[in-house]
Design a protein around this motif. Sequence first.
Motif, short mmCIF file in Angstrom:
data_model
loop_
_atom_site.label_atom_id
_atom_site.label_comp_id
_atom_site.label_asym_id
_atom_site.label_seq_id
_atom_site.Cartn_x
_atom_site.Cartn_y
_atom_site.Cartn_z
N GLN A 135 0.83 -1.20 0.00
CA GLN A 135 0.00 0.00 0.00
C GLN A 135 0.87 1.25 0.00
O GLN A 135 0.59 2.22 -0.73
N ALA A 136 1.92 1.25 0.79
CA ALA A 136 2.83 2.41 0.83
C ALA A 136 3.54 2.60 -0.50
O ALA A 136 3.70 3.73 -0.98
N VAL A 137 3.96 1.51 -1.12
CA VAL A 137 4.63 1.60 -2.43
C VAL A 137 3.66 2.15 -3.47
O VAL A 137 4.00 3.03 -4.26
N LEU A 138 2.43 1.65 -3.48
CA LEU A 138 1.43 2.14 -4.44
C LEU A 138 1.15 3.62 -4.25
O LEU A 138 1.02 4.36 -5.24
N ALA A 139 1.08 4.08 -3.01
CA ALA A 139 0.84 5.51 -2.76
C ALA A 139 1.99 6.34 -3.31
O ALA A 139 1.78 7.39 -3.93
N ALA A 140 3.22 5.88 -3.09
CA ALA A 140 4.38 6.61 -3.60
C ALA A 140 4.39 6.62 -5.13
O ALA A 140 4.70 7.65 -5.75
N LEU A 141 4.03 5.50 -5.74
CA LEU A 141 3.99 5.44 -7.21
C LEU A 141 2.89 6.34 -7.77
O LEU A 141 3.09 6.99 -8.80
N GLN A 142 1.75 6.41 -7.11
CA GLN A 142 0.68 7.29 -7.57
C GLN A 142 1.11 8.75 -7.52
O GLN A 142 0.83 9.52 -8.44
N ASP A 143 1.82 9.13 -6.45
CA ASP A 143 2.35 10.50 -6.37
C ASP A 143 3.35 10.76 -7.49
O ASP A 143 3.33 11.82 -8.13
N ALA A 144 4.23 9.79 -7.73
CA ALA A 144 5.23 9.94 -8.79
C ALA A 144 4.56 10.04 -10.16
O ALA A 144 4.97 10.85 -11.00
N LEU A 145 3.53 9.23 -10.40
CA LEU A 145 2.82 9.29 -11.68
C LEU A 145 2.16 10.64 -11.90
O LEU A 145 2.17 11.16 -13.01
N ALA A 146 1.62 11.20 -10.85
CA ALA A 146 1.01 12.54 -10.98
C ALA A 146 2.06 13.57 -11.36
O ALA A 146 1.83 14.42 -12.23
N ASP A 147 3.23 13.48 -10.75
CA ASP A 147 4.32 14.41 -11.07
C ASP A 147 4.80 14.23 -12.51
O ASP A 147 5.03 15.20 -13.24
N ILE A 148 4.94 12.98 -12.94
CA ILE A 148 5.39 12.70 -14.30
C ILE A 148 4.34 13.13 -15.31
O ILE A 148 4.65 13.65 -16.38
N ALA A 207 2.38 15.63 -14.97
CA ALA A 207 2.50 17.09 -15.08
C ALA A 207 3.62 17.47 -16.03
O ALA A 207 3.50 18.44 -16.80
N VAL A 208 4.71 16.70 -16.02
CA VAL A 208 5.82 16.96 -16.95
C VAL A 208 5.35 16.76 -18.38
O VAL A 208 5.62 17.58 -19.26
N LYS A 209 4.62 15.66 -18.62
CA LYS A 209 4.13 15.39 -19.97
C LYS A 209 3.16 16.48 -20.42
O LYS A 209 3.25 16.98 -21.56
N ARG A 210 2.21 16.88 -19.55
CA ARG A 210 1.27 17.94 -19.93
C ARG A 210 2.01 19.22 -20.27
O ARG A 210 1.68 19.90 -21.25
N GLY A 211 3.01 19.56 -19.48
CA GLY A 211 3.79 20.76 -19.76
C GLY A 211 4.51 20.67 -21.09
O GLY A 211 4.56 21.65 -21.86
N ALA A 212 5.06 19.51 -21.38
CA ALA A 212 5.75 19.32 -22.66
C ALA A 212 4.78 19.44 -23.84
O ALA A 212 5.11 20.06 -24.87
N LEU A 213 3.58 18.88 -23.69
CA LEU A 213 2.59 18.98 -24.76
C LEU A 213 2.16 20.43 -24.97
O LEU A 213 1.99 20.88 -26.11
N ARG A 214 2.01 21.16 -23.88
CA ARG A 214 1.67 22.59 -24.00
C ARG A 214 2.80 23.36 -24.69
O ARG A 214 2.55 24.25 -25.50
N ASP A 215 4.03 23.02 -24.35
CA ASP A 215 5.18 23.66 -25.00
C ASP A 215 5.20 23.35 -26.49
O ASP A 215 5.49 24.23 -27.32
N MET A 216 4.89 22.10 -26.85
CA MET A 216 4.84 21.73 -28.26
C MET A 216 3.79 22.57 -28.99
O MET A 216 4.05 23.07 -30.09
N TYR A 217 2.62 22.72 -28.37
CA TYR A 217 1.55 23.50 -28.97
C TYR A 217 1.99 24.96 -29.13
O TYR A 217 1.79 25.57 -30.19
N ALA A 218 2.65 25.50 -28.11
CA ALA A 218 3.14 26.89 -28.18
C ALA A 218 4.22 27.03 -29.26
O ALA A 218 4.37 28.11 -29.84
#
Length: 88
Positions: free
Chosen positions: A37-50, A52-63
């Motif tokens: 359960q602790a590992v899954l929680a940490a992975l979910q947090d990491a996935l959210a951060d990653i 955000a990186v992808k969304r930012g990159a896609l926005r940069d591509m659009y710009a």
Amino acid sequence: MTRVRQSPPKPLATGLSATRAWLDGIESPVRRAHAAQAVLAALQDALADIGAVKRGALRDMYADGWTITDIATEFQFSRARAHDIVNR
């Protein structure tokens, strides 16, 4: 438009395998479940951060001049999904 495929870094795969082995080595099912359960929680947090990186990159591509269609094609998702991400 250049298609670039990146593989995940080897430390990520190695770390996940090591984590699985560590979890498998916990004898108590209660402790193993809590640890998982602790590992899954940490992975979910990491996935959210990653994500955000992808969304930012896609926005940069659009710009930078990529169209919604270009982005959708590059990442193999619908134009509606690309639009949602870029305009969020």
